[in-house]
Structures are given as structure tokens and as C-alpha cells.
Design a protein around this motif. Structure first.
Motif: not given
Length: 128
Positions: A33-34, A102-103, A110-115
Motif C-alpha cells: 500500500a502507498i 495503511c492505517t 492515513p496514519d504516518p506512524e504505520g508506514m
């Protein structure tokens, strides 16, 4: 460490359009996922949009919904973010990032912490 490269940023007048591209360095995007994220000066990084590995699931932050469109072509190993009706408050460094999924936070995208893997960003400046 997998890395992504963003391109397409620049200076545009309010109401204008830009298309950002995200391509990987030496790996395939098919299984990832992007997400697109942005960070304005003095502010925290925030989610913009996310697309699943197949392209079948897409999410947007409310702030860009109806103006931005995310898309991908796995045969070209590229993800795009088409940005229309740009506003001065869209000015930021835009980043793409990859992860298994992506969360998504309602309203905020989207939550950046999940990438997991990130690019170095491309600057978008929208003048009044």
C-alpha cells in the motif's frame, strides 16, 4: 532499507494543479500500500491519501477530498497524486511511503506512524 523517490513538486498559483509521482528504488510496489503525506513548516506530518496494493481501496483526508486523486499502475511501478484546485494551505513537503497496508484515521487519512519505507519528499508551494 527500501527507499522511494517523489517527483513533480514545484511552484503553482492558487487554483492550479500538479501531479506528483512516487517510484521505488530497486524494488516492486506491487505488494505494498502507498500513502501520500505532507508536512508544512512548523507542523506535524499529516496524512493525505492512501491506496491499497491492488488499487481497490482508496482513502483521503477530508482536507483534500474532491481535489486530490491517488492512482497507481503496478505495471509501471508508479503511484501518482493528482492535485487540483490547489490552495496556499496545501503548501508543504509531500512524501510517499510504503507499507503492507495503511492505517486510516477518519477525517485525517492515513496514519504516518504505520508506514515502513519513505521517500525524501518533494516541495509543493502554492502562491496566493
Amino acid at each position: 532499507q527500501l527507499q522511494l523517490v517523489e517527483s513533480g513538486g514545484g511552484l503553482v498559483q492558487s487554483g492550479g494543479s500538479l501531479r506528483l509521482s512516487c517510484t521505488p528504488l530497486e524494488f516492486r510496489l506491487d505488494d505494498y500500500a502507498i500513502g501520500w503525506f505532507r508536512q508544512a513548516p512548523g507542523k506535524e506530518r499529516e496524512g493525505v491519501s492512501c491506496i491499497s496494493s491492488s488499487g481497490g481501496s482508496i482513502n483521503y483526508a477530508d482536507s483534500v477530498k474532491g481535489r486530490f486523486t491517488i492512482s497507481r499502475d503496478n505495471t509501471k511501478n508508479t503511484v501518482w497524486l493528482q492535485m487540483n484546485s490547489l490552495k496556499p494551505e496545501d503548501t508543504a513537503v509531500y512524501y510517499c511511503a510504503a507499507s503492507s497496508w495503511c492505517t486510516v484515521i477518519p477525517v485525517f487519512g492515513p496514519d504516518p506512524e504505520g508506514m515502513d519505507y519513505w521517500g525524501k519528499g518533494t516541495l509543493v508551494t502554492v502562491s496566493k
